[in-house]
Scaffold this motif. Structure first.
Motif, mmCIF file in Angstrom:
data_model
loop_
_atom_site.group_PDB
_atom_site.id
_atom_site.type_symbol
_atom_site.label_atom_id
_atom_site.label_comp_id
_atom_site.label_asym_id
_atom_site.label_seq_id
_atom_site.Cartn_x
_atom_site.Cartn_y
_atom_site.Cartn_z
ATOM 1 N N ASP A 12 0.734 -1.117 -0.119
ATOM 2 C CA ASP A 12 0.032 0.310 -0.071
ATOM 3 C C ASP A 12 0.876 1.147 0.233
ATOM 4 N N SER A 13 2.088 1.462 0.733
ATOM 5 C CA SER A 13 2.941 2.192 1.165
ATOM 6 C C SER A 13 3.557 2.805 -0.855
ATOM 7 N N ILE A 14 3.498 1.556 -1.438
ATOM 8 C CA ILE A 14 4.265 1.475 -3.065
ATOM 9 C C ILE A 14 3.352 2.359 -3.780
ATOM 10 N N GLU A 15 1.641 1.968 -3.221
ATOM 11 C CA GLU A 15 0.911 2.130 -4.607
ATOM 12 C C GLU A 15 0.974 3.492 -4.046
ATOM 13 N N HIS A 22 2.104 9.734 -10.513
ATOM 14 C CA HIS A 22 1.732 10.196 -11.737
ATOM 15 C C HIS A 22 1.427 10.936 -12.517
ATOM 16 N N PRO A 23 1.873 11.379 -14.439
ATOM 17 C CA PRO A 23 2.385 10.207 -14.537
ATOM 18 C C PRO A 23 3.380 10.212 -14.375
ATOM 19 N N ALA A 24 4.710 10.026 -13.649
ATOM 20 C CA ALA A 24 5.705 9.982 -14.405
ATOM 21 C C ALA A 24 6.197 8.663 -13.420
ATOM 22 N N TYR A 25 5.613 6.910 -14.292
ATOM 23 C CA TYR A 25 5.828 6.174 -12.724
ATOM 24 C C TYR A 25 7.323 5.726 -14.289
ATOM 25 N N ARG A 26 7.246 6.479 -15.223
ATOM 26 C CA ARG A 26 9.048 6.385 -15.986
ATOM 27 C C ARG A 26 9.526 7.077 -15.919
ATOM 28 N N SER A 27 9.439 7.104 -14.558
ATOM 29 C CA SER A 27 10.688 8.541 -14.034
ATOM 30 C C SER A 27 12.109 8.170 -14.171
ATOM 31 N N LYS A 28 12.928 8.756 -14.495
ATOM 32 C CA LYS A 28 14.480 8.294 -14.253
ATOM 33 C C LYS A 28 14.708 8.299 -12.757
ATOM 34 N N ASP A 29 14.224 9.231 -11.221
ATOM 35 C CA ASP A 29 14.430 9.071 -10.489
ATOM 36 C C ASP A 29 14.593 7.706 -9.964
ATOM 37 N N PRO A 30 15.873 7.436 -9.378
ATOM 38 C CA PRO A 30 15.919 5.712 -8.595
ATOM 39 C C PRO A 30 14.996 5.034 -7.958
ATOM 40 N N GLU A 31 14.452 6.612 -7.083
ATOM 41 C CA GLU A 31 13.467 5.551 -6.020
ATOM 42 C C GLU A 31 12.050 5.018 -6.169
ATOM 43 N N ILE A 32 11.301 6.236 -7.581
ATOM 44 C CA ILE A 32 10.135 5.360 -8.191
ATOM 45 C C ILE A 32 10.995 3.981 -9.464
ATOM 46 N N ARG A 34 13.305 1.578 -8.550
ATOM 47 C CA ARG A 34 12.940 0.729 -7.822
ATOM 48 C C ARG A 34 12.009 0.094 -7.222
ATOM 49 N N LEU A 35 10.389 1.230 -7.185
ATOM 50 C CA LEU A 35 9.296 0.797 -6.450
ATOM 51 C C LEU A 35 9.065 0.177 -7.294
ATOM 52 N N LEU A 36 8.899 0.297 -9.202
ATOM 53 C CA LEU A 36 8.087 0.319 -9.950
ATOM 54 C C LEU A 36 8.799 -1.300 -10.076
ATOM 55 N N PHE A 38 10.029 -3.509 -8.391
ATOM 56 C CA PHE A 38 9.484 -4.361 -7.294
ATOM 57 C C PHE A 38 7.824 -4.404 -7.109
ATOM 58 N N ARG A 39 6.729 -3.907 -7.759
ATOM 59 C CA ARG A 39 5.625 -4.203 -7.930
ATOM 60 C C ARG A 39 5.556 -5.596 -9.174
ATOM 61 N N LYS A 40 6.637 -4.750 -10.061
ATOM 62 C CA LYS A 40 6.702 -5.910 -11.473
ATOM 63 C C LYS A 40 6.635 -7.223 -10.463
ATOM 64 N N LYS A 41 7.258 -6.838 -10.128
ATOM 65 C CA LYS A 41 8.266 -8.819 -9.539
ATOM 66 C C LYS A 41 6.772 -9.105 -8.524
ATOM 67 N N LEU A 42 6.205 -8.457 -7.605
ATOM 68 C CA LEU A 42 5.022 -8.600 -6.141
ATOM 69 C C LEU A 42 3.616 -8.725 -7.997
ATOM 70 N N THR A 43 3.360 -8.702 -9.032
ATOM 71 C CA THR A 43 2.585 -8.695 -10.038
ATOM 72 C C THR A 43 2.723 -9.994 -10.461
ATOM 73 N N LYS A 44 4.012 -10.411 -10.621
ATOM 74 C CA LYS A 44 4.291 -11.673 -11.102
ATOM 75 C C LYS A 44 3.846 -12.869 -10.192
ATOM 76 N N VAL A 45 4.210 -12.493 -8.953
ATOM 77 C CA VAL A 45 3.535 -13.871 -8.609
ATOM 78 C C VAL A 45 2.176 -14.121 -7.677
ATOM 79 N N LEU A 46 1.281 -12.231 -8.342
ATOM 80 C CA LEU A 46 0.184 -12.633 -7.359
ATOM 81 C C LEU A 46 -0.846 -12.929 -8.283
ATOM 82 N N PHE A 47 -0.138 -12.629 -10.203
ATOM 83 C CA PHE A 47 -0.969 -13.486 -11.070
ATOM 84 C C PHE A 47 -0.598 -14.864 -11.611
ATOM 85 N N GLU A 48 0.594 -15.401 -11.060
ATOM 86 C CA GLU A 48 1.174 -17.033 -11.426
ATOM 87 C C GLU A 48 -0.265 -17.885 -11.432
#
Length: 95
Positions: A12-15, A22-32, A34-36, A38-48
């Protein structure tokens, strides 16, 4: 499904952080980035084990995926689990 423990308060914190920029999800900011990642990894697990559907007329503006894969029930991006679709330039879907 993988035996991975998910702390939903972290999710929820990442969300919240991702939505705040938004809409800078593809930002060059390293923190953003990193969060994206992590979100992709989590989605892969959730949608397995779920078979995605496709819609060739839209791509995900959040993660930039042009795979056109979406969750069959929610229609969220199968890569990052967001509903941030943008029409492909060649799409013939009307106005």
């Amino acid at each position: 499904m993988s035996q991975i423990k998910i702390d939903m308060t972290v999710y929820d914190s990442i969300e919240t952080k991702l939505m705040a920029v938004h809409p800078a999800y593809r930002s060059k900011d390293p923190e953003i980035k990193r969060l994206l990642k992590f979100r992709k990894k989590l989605t892969k697990v959730l949608f397995e084990g779920i078979e995605p559907s496709t819609d060739p007329n839209y791509f995900c503006e959040t993660c930039g995926s042009h795979s056109h894969l979406e969750h069959p029930v929610t229609a969220f991006c199968f890569v990052c689990n967001t509903d941030n679709w943008k029409r492909e330039e060649y799409a013939d879907v009307g106005q």
